[in-house]
Design an enzyme around this catalytic site. Sequence first.
Site, PDB file in Angstrom:
ATOM      1  N   ASN A   7      -5.135 -40.041 -22.818  1.00  0.00           N
ATOM      2  CA  ASN A   7      -6.573 -40.249 -22.600  1.00  0.00           C
ATOM      3  C   ASN A   7      -6.840 -41.746 -22.518  1.00  0.00           C
ATOM      4  OD1 ASN A   7      -9.348 -40.357 -22.694  1.00  0.00           O
ATOM      5  ND2 ASN A   7      -9.535 -39.580 -24.792  1.00  0.00           N
ATOM      6  N   LYS A   9      -9.560 -43.194 -21.850  1.00  0.00           N
ATOM      7  CA  LYS A   9     -10.945 -43.514 -22.255  1.00  0.00           C
ATOM      8  C   LYS A   9     -11.582 -44.490 -21.256  1.00  0.00           C
ATOM      9  CE  LYS A   9      -9.607 -42.674 -26.999  1.00  0.00           C
ATOM     10  NZ  LYS A   9      -9.966 -42.752 -28.386  1.00  0.00           N
ATOM     11  N   HIS A  96     -14.262 -34.003 -26.556  1.00  0.00           N
ATOM     12  CA  HIS A  96     -13.596 -35.067 -27.315  1.00  0.00           C
ATOM     13  C   HIS A  96     -14.563 -35.541 -28.403  1.00  0.00           C
ATOM     14  CE1 HIS A  96     -11.877 -38.941 -28.349  1.00  0.00           C
ATOM     15  NE2 HIS A  96     -10.735 -38.470 -27.886  1.00  0.00           N
ATOM     16  N   GLU A  98     -15.449 -38.314 -29.321  1.00  0.00           N
ATOM     17  CA  GLU A  98     -16.380 -39.373 -28.895  1.00  0.00           C
ATOM     18  C   GLU A  98     -17.548 -38.780 -28.118  1.00  0.00           C
ATOM     19  OE1 GLU A  98     -13.338 -41.883 -27.213  1.00  0.00           O
ATOM     20  OE2 GLU A  98     -12.530 -42.094 -29.232  1.00  0.00           O
ATOM     21  N   GLU A 166      -7.650 -33.011 -33.223  1.00  0.00           N
ATOM     22  CA  GLU A 166      -7.713 -34.457 -33.415  1.00  0.00           C
ATOM     23  C   GLU A 166      -8.662 -34.787 -34.574  1.00  0.00           C
ATOM     24  OE1 GLU A 166      -6.831 -36.703 -29.575  1.00  0.00           O
ATOM     25  OE2 GLU A 166      -8.882 -36.017 -29.384  1.00  0.00           O
ATOM     26  N   GLY A 172      -7.451 -43.697 -33.436  1.00  0.00           N
ATOM     27  CA  GLY A 172      -7.521 -45.156 -33.313  1.00  0.00           C
ATOM     28  C   GLY A 172      -7.464 -45.913 -34.622  1.00  0.00           C
ATOM     29  N   SER A 204      -3.654 -41.371 -33.459  1.00  0.00           N
ATOM     30  CA  SER A 204      -2.694 -42.419 -33.848  1.00  0.00           C
ATOM     31  C   SER A 204      -1.242 -42.036 -33.596  1.00  0.00           C
ATOM     32  CB  SER A 204      -2.912 -42.810 -35.314  1.00  0.00           C
ATOM     33  OG  SER A 204      -4.200 -43.381 -35.475  1.00  0.00           O
TER      34      SER A 204
END
Length: 244
Positions: A7, A9, A96, A98, A166, A172, A204
């Site tokens: 991904n 992003k 996702h 985000e 996730e 991250g 990660s």
Amino acid sequence: MKYIFGNWKMNLSRSEAVALATSLREAASGGRVSAQALLAVFPPNCWLDAVSEALRDSPVEYGGQHCHSSIKGMFTGETSPAMIAELGAKWCLVGHSERRRTFGESVLECAARCAGAVNAGLQPVICVGESGTEQNEGHTVKIVLEQLKPCLAALSPTAKPLIAYEPVWSIGTGKLPTNGQIAEVTAMLRAETGEQIPVLYGGSVTPDNARELSQIPGVSGFLVGGSSLDADKFLKIAAEATEK
Ligand code: PEP
């Protein structure tokens, strides 16, 4: 077979995206990707066309990071799943963290986008995961199922989704759940779906931890963020994940 999905992003210029895709294509055509690894990348939607050209006739697949639920219409700023599919994409990320947490996408919106992706012929990668607080309070299973079930319910029986587990607190941050925690959630997700849907882990993942994570029972691959922006790291993750 391990799914190694990257991904990207909201990163990379057009030329950087094309260069990264080209490196992956060359690695695959040069025999440097195991037949046991299915690589796919998720560029920013505006670079999908250029990346699709760079990956033409390559086994490296690609998909959208996000799509609307409708095929067309008055949805300024959105991308139709049919437009993504028209570029030869096979996949689309849905929900996702985000999207869910930064952009406030509800579980029902995610479910509608999931159905839209399938209607356009895309395979959705349904992303689920709990926050750090939810994990500390012991709500992981509840949260993950609340996110997943509406998406599954919106799909036709012929849909072929993947699930990406996730944990938000791992994305991250360099922090990882224990292998046991990942195995527990993966087993629960597999049981919930009649073992029909592959479950990827995301959060990660690096070349250094990919081998150990790939050996966790039920983990069918990875959704990789940061480490997917570097061809060598991404390819090393694929190599480690498929190492016998
Ligand atoms: C992600 O955002 O899907 C992700 C897994 O990111 P990272 O690998 O950077 O933690």
